[in-house]
Design a protein around this motif. Structure first.
Motif, PDB file in Angstrom:
ATOM      1  N   PRO B  47       9.044  -2.159   4.980  1.00 42.46           N
ATOM      2  CA  PRO B  47       8.576  -3.530   4.736  1.00 42.46           C
ATOM      3  C   PRO B  47       7.704  -3.649   3.482  1.00 42.46           C
ATOM      4  O   PRO B  47       7.614  -4.712   2.892  1.00 42.46           O
ATOM      5  CB  PRO B  47       7.765  -3.856   6.000  1.00 42.46           C
ATOM      6  CG  PRO B  47       8.331  -2.962   7.064  1.00 42.46           C
ATOM      7  CD  PRO B  47       8.754  -1.706   6.355  1.00 42.46           C
ATOM      8  N   ARG B  48       7.092  -2.533   3.056  1.00 38.69           N
ATOM      9  CA  ARG B  48       6.177  -2.621   1.918  1.00 38.69           C
ATOM     10  C   ARG B  48       6.665  -1.888   0.680  1.00 38.69           C
ATOM     11  O   ARG B  48       6.005  -1.924  -0.363  1.00 38.69           O
ATOM     12  CB  ARG B  48       4.806  -2.050   2.298  1.00 38.69           C
ATOM     13  CG  ARG B  48       3.974  -2.973   3.147  1.00 38.69           C
ATOM     14  CD  ARG B  48       2.610  -2.348   3.430  1.00 38.69           C
ATOM     15  NE  ARG B  48       1.885  -2.046   2.199  1.00 38.69           N
ATOM     16  CZ  ARG B  48       1.292  -0.878   1.946  1.00 38.69           C
ATOM     17  NH1 ARG B  48       1.355   0.104   2.810  1.00 38.69           N
ATOM     18  NH2 ARG B  48       0.637  -0.692   0.827  1.00 38.69           N
ATOM     19  N   ALA B  49       7.785  -1.216   0.745  1.00 36.99           N
ATOM     20  CA  ALA B  49       8.224  -0.423  -0.410  1.00 36.99           C
ATOM     21  C   ALA B  49       9.709  -0.634  -0.688  1.00 36.99           C
ATOM     22  O   ALA B  49      10.510  -0.709   0.243  1.00 36.99           O
ATOM     23  CB  ALA B  49       7.945   1.056  -0.171  1.00 36.99           C
ATOM     24  N   SER B  50      10.047  -0.751  -1.969  1.00 35.94           N
ATOM     25  CA  SER B  50      11.449  -0.860  -2.359  1.00 35.94           C
ATOM     26  C   SER B  50      11.738   0.078  -3.514  1.00 35.94           C
ATOM     27  O   SER B  50      10.840   0.442  -4.275  1.00 35.94           O
ATOM     28  CB  SER B  50      11.784  -2.290  -2.793  1.00 35.94           C
ATOM     29  OG  SER B  50      11.773  -3.151  -1.679  1.00 35.94           O
ATOM     30  N   LEU B  98      12.870   4.251  -9.285  1.00 33.95           N
ATOM     31  CA  LEU B  98      11.437   4.244  -8.977  1.00 33.95           C
ATOM     32  C   LEU B  98      11.291   3.632  -7.598  1.00 33.95           C
ATOM     33  O   LEU B  98      12.102   2.790  -7.207  1.00 33.95           O
ATOM     34  CB  LEU B  98      10.673   3.373  -9.983  1.00 33.95           C
ATOM     35  CG  LEU B  98      10.960   3.601 -11.463  1.00 33.95           C
ATOM     36  CD1 LEU B  98      10.179   2.579 -12.296  1.00 33.95           C
ATOM     37  CD2 LEU B  98      10.580   5.020 -11.867  1.00 33.95           C
ATOM     38  N   THR B  99      10.280   4.025  -6.862  1.00 32.28           N
ATOM     39  CA  THR B  99       9.999   3.382  -5.579  1.00 32.28           C
ATOM     40  C   THR B  99       8.568   2.870  -5.625  1.00 32.28           C
ATOM     41  O   THR B  99       7.636   3.652  -5.854  1.00 32.28           O
ATOM     42  CB  THR B  99      10.195   4.362  -4.414  1.00 32.28           C
ATOM     43  OG1 THR B  99      11.546   4.823  -4.445  1.00 32.28           O
ATOM     44  CG2 THR B  99       9.929   3.666  -3.081  1.00 32.28           C
ATOM     45  N   LEU B 100       8.421   1.561  -5.451  1.00 31.27           N
ATOM     46  CA  LEU B 100       7.104   0.944  -5.598  1.00 31.27           C
ATOM     47  C   LEU B 100       6.618   0.370  -4.280  1.00 31.27           C
ATOM     48  O   LEU B 100       7.335  -0.378  -3.609  1.00 31.27           O
ATOM     49  CB  LEU B 100       7.162  -0.211  -6.620  1.00 31.27           C
ATOM     50  CG  LEU B 100       6.955   0.138  -8.082  1.00 31.27           C
ATOM     51  CD1 LEU B 100       8.063   1.035  -8.605  1.00 31.27           C
ATOM     52  CD2 LEU B 100       6.866  -1.136  -8.912  1.00 31.27           C
ATOM     53  N   ASP B 101       5.370   0.696  -3.971  1.00 35.45           N
ATOM     54  CA  ASP B 101       4.651   0.024  -2.895  1.00 35.45           C
ATOM     55  C   ASP B 101       4.299  -1.377  -3.371  1.00 35.45           C
ATOM     56  O   ASP B 101       3.980  -1.564  -4.541  1.00 35.45           O
ATOM     57  CB  ASP B 101       3.312   0.754  -2.684  1.00 35.45           C
ATOM     58  CG  ASP B 101       3.300   1.550  -1.418  1.00 35.45           C
ATOM     59  OD1 ASP B 101       4.071   1.232  -0.496  1.00 35.45           O
ATOM     60  OD2 ASP B 101       2.495   2.497  -1.368  1.00 35.45           O
ATOM     61  N   HIS B 102       4.307  -2.332  -2.454  1.00 33.83           N
ATOM     62  CA  HIS B 102       3.842  -3.667  -2.826  1.00 33.83           C
ATOM     63  C   HIS B 102       2.336  -3.727  -2.594  1.00 33.83           C
ATOM     64  O   HIS B 102       1.876  -3.842  -1.467  1.00 33.83           O
ATOM     65  CB  HIS B 102       4.565  -4.721  -1.991  1.00 33.83           C
ATOM     66  CG  HIS B 102       4.317  -6.106  -2.482  1.00 33.83           C
ATOM     67  ND1 HIS B 102       4.946  -7.211  -1.966  1.00 33.83           N
ATOM     68  CD2 HIS B 102       3.517  -6.578  -3.466  1.00 33.83           C
ATOM     69  CE1 HIS B 102       4.534  -8.292  -2.605  1.00 33.83           C
ATOM     70  NE2 HIS B 102       3.671  -7.933  -3.516  1.00 33.83           N
ATOM     71  N   GLU B 178       8.186   3.006  10.738  1.00 31.03           N
ATOM     72  CA  GLU B 178       8.680   1.910   9.904  1.00 31.03           C
ATOM     73  C   GLU B 178       8.115   1.986   8.479  1.00 31.03           C
ATOM     74  O   GLU B 178       8.628   1.356   7.573  1.00 31.03           O
ATOM     75  CB  GLU B 178       8.400   0.549  10.559  1.00 31.03           C
ATOM     76  CG  GLU B 178       6.937   0.155  10.709  1.00 31.03           C
ATOM     77  CD  GLU B 178       6.174   0.980  11.768  1.00 31.03           C
ATOM     78  OE1 GLU B 178       6.828   1.721  12.541  1.00 31.03           O
ATOM     79  OE2 GLU B 178       4.942   0.891  11.789  1.00 31.03           O
ATOM     80  N   ASP B 179       7.028   2.756   8.286  1.00 35.71           N
ATOM     81  CA  ASP B 179       6.434   2.901   6.951  1.00 35.71           C
ATOM     82  C   ASP B 179       6.889   4.164   6.240  1.00 35.71           C
ATOM     83  O   ASP B 179       6.404   4.472   5.149  1.00 35.71           O
ATOM     84  CB  ASP B 179       4.903   2.963   7.061  1.00 35.71           C
ATOM     85  CG  ASP B 179       4.326   1.634   7.507  1.00 35.71           C
ATOM     86  OD1 ASP B 179       4.685   0.618   6.893  1.00 35.71           O
ATOM     87  OD2 ASP B 179       3.541   1.628   8.470  1.00 35.71           O
TER      88      ASP B 179
END
Ligand SMILES: Cc1cc2nc3c(=O)[nH]c(=O)nc-3n(C[C@H](O)[C@H](O)[C@H](O)COP(=O)(O)OP(=O)(O)OC[C@H]3O[C@@H](n4cnc5c(N)ncnc54)[C@H](O)[C@@H]3O)c2cc1C
Lengths: 201, 258
Positions: B47-50, B98-102, B178-179
């Motif tokens: 839910p917080r990273a893409s 790249l994988t970024l946390d929001h 989920e994280d």
């Protein structure tokens, strides 16, 4: 100019003193070090000035505290992008240590090194004239281990990787010799106001 | 005469040799150049990273563990730049991931998570830093938390893509299943550690000495090269556990996301 669609960015605060490409970290003080924070007590700590000097000198914690007190109050800038305004460090001006050892006329550069063996290179001119300190207090309190305590070098007009944590000494040389990050692609001098981040900048 | 020949002093070596020397040489010219990159794909991880896939035609190639600098430019010329670890293994696809946390109110991660779509153009420079790189040579013990798993995943992917036989183990800490970034991709090399909620039968708690003991009591031949990545508090905690478990300090590399 390669503008990014839909990117406006934060309100332009235009904070005076903010170097290009930096942002104001506010109250945060991020920690960046590549090694394990050492277990170093004041009793273990020493600071040496050697190399091209008239007389190599070593100070222990008590000796260093007998030197004339000096403080830095101002800004610091990290190459990862944050700047921190109005910080207060207290210790001794590096000029006092250098004067005691007596740099030879041939000395032009220095390698500052840590008790962990970390190194950073600096032109001697960046370490003299009231622009560099050995500090043990931050904001009136003992410098914490993760920020380089018991004592670190502070050279605030350059990117902060030059401000060697857990500082152990300064070796004066007649040439520039890259330190740890400088061998890993970072700029030999690291002036934030000219945005000298990486070699080639 | 070369410049070095005129030196009167020999190379200076500090009395304590630096615990952790860099792994590779970094090409300065490559790192100095800003290059256009085009977003080609966005994949949600949690839910917080893409994950953001970028086409970078001039990419010079990287090693797992390296990062790049990314720059966004507004209409009025204002720029924001941040460091991001390379999530993808080195390959010749002309793309990097790249994988970024929001981050709440984050200037750059906020743009990526709220505005970005395929076709958008940004700029990158790199790869940067040879210190956290893993060329795939030494046995690797990887400890990450949150988005700190990103550079470690590049190592895991590289290990698989090249079918390397050198031992590799990863411990990743996440608040709950989920994280856990890259959950679907993690294999037997990985042990997740859940700090808040865990599936039935899995304990909840911080990374602890007990997680490391089995790995460090019988290290592989030549010992582990340990790579620790995450927030500063995780990095401090994990590196202390490693030292206490007998891992030599000069074989611990730490990347702190600040
Ligand atoms: C080597 C390295 C590798 C990294 N790799 C990754 C990675 O793989 N994935 C990842 O997600 N991150 C990574 N990071 C972290 C990344 O560089 C950014 O710090 C992160 O994405 C946050 O940037 P941002 O612009 O979104 O947030 P920022 O805008 O920088 O905000 C960060 C926090 O500070 C506050 N803040 C900062 N400036 C201001 C201001 N002027 N006014 C108000 N509030 C402010 C924000 O509210 C927020 O809480 C890495 C960092 C390093 C050093």
């Amino acid at each position: 100019m390669n503008t990014t669609r839909g990117f406006t960015g934060r309100a332009r605060t235009a904070r005076p003193g903010l170097p290009p490409g930096q942002y104001d970290a506010g109250d945060d003080w991020p920690v960046l070090s590549a090694e394990v924070t050492p277990d170093l007590t004041p009793a273990d700590w020493t600071f040496r000035v050697g190399g091209l000097v008239a007389e190599p000198r070593t100070w222990d914690w008590a000796d260093a505290h007998r030197m004339p007190a000096s403080a830095y109050e101002g800004d610091i800038h990290c190459v990862t992008g944050w700047s921190k305004f109005g910080v207060r460090f207290a210790g001794v001006s590096l000029d006092a240590f250098l004067a005691a050892a007596g740099p030879l006329p041939s000395a032009t550069h220095a390698v500052a090194y840590a008790h962990t063996g970390y190194t950073a290179n600096l032109p001697l001119a960046d370490l003299t004239g009231g622009r560099a300190w050995i500090v043990w207090e931050y904001d009136g309190r003992p410098l914490t281990p993760e920020h380089g305590g018991p004592a670190r070098l502070v050279v605030p007009h350059l990117y902060f990787w030059k401000s060697v944590k857990w500082v152990a000494g300064l070796e004066l040389l007649d040439h520039d010799e890259p330190g740890f990050w400088e061998r890993n692609g970072y700029h030999p001098r690291g002036n934030p106001f000219e945005e000298q981040r990486y070699s080639g900048d | 005469m070369t410049e070095t020949a005129t030196h009167t002093t020999t190379a200076f070596t500090p009395p304590t040799r630096f615990a952790v020397p860099g792994r590779i040489e970094v090409a300065g010219e490559v790192a100095a150049r800003w290059q256009p990159a085009t977003l080609t794909e966005i994949r949600r991880e949690t839910p917080r990273a893409s994950t953001f896939r970028l086409a970078v035609p001039g990419w010079a190639g990287h090693l797992p563990g390296q990062h790049l600098m990314l720059r966004l430019t507004a209409e009025d010329g204002y720029t924001a730049q941040r460091h991001y670890s390379l999530a993808s293994a080195p390959d010749d696809s002309g793309h990097v991931e790249l994988t970024l946390d929001h981050v709440a109110d984050g200037e750059v991660s906020g743009w990526f998570h709220r505005v970005a779509r395929p076709g958008d153009r940004v700029e990158v420079r790199g790869p940067l830093s040879g210190f956290f790189a893993w060329p795939g040579d030494r046995p690797a013990l990887l400890l990450g938390a949150g988005s700190g798993v990103v550079p470690l995943m590049s190592m895991v992917r590289h290990h698989r893509a090249r079918r390397l036989s050198v031992p590799l183990r990863m411990l990743v800490s996440a608040r709950g299943p989920e994280d856990l970034i890259y959950a679907r991709e993690l294999g037997p090399e990985t042990t997740p550690v859940f700090t808040r909620t865990a599936p039935a039968g899995t304990p909840v708690g911080r990374l602890a000495a007990a997680h490391l003991a089995p790995l460090l009591s019988e290290p592989p031949a030549g010992g582990w090269e340990a790579y620790v990545c995450g927030s500063n508090s995780f990095a401090e905690h994990a590196s202390r556990l490693l030292v206490a478990a007998g891992q030599p300090v000069d074989r611990i590399r730490i990347e702190r996301f600040g």
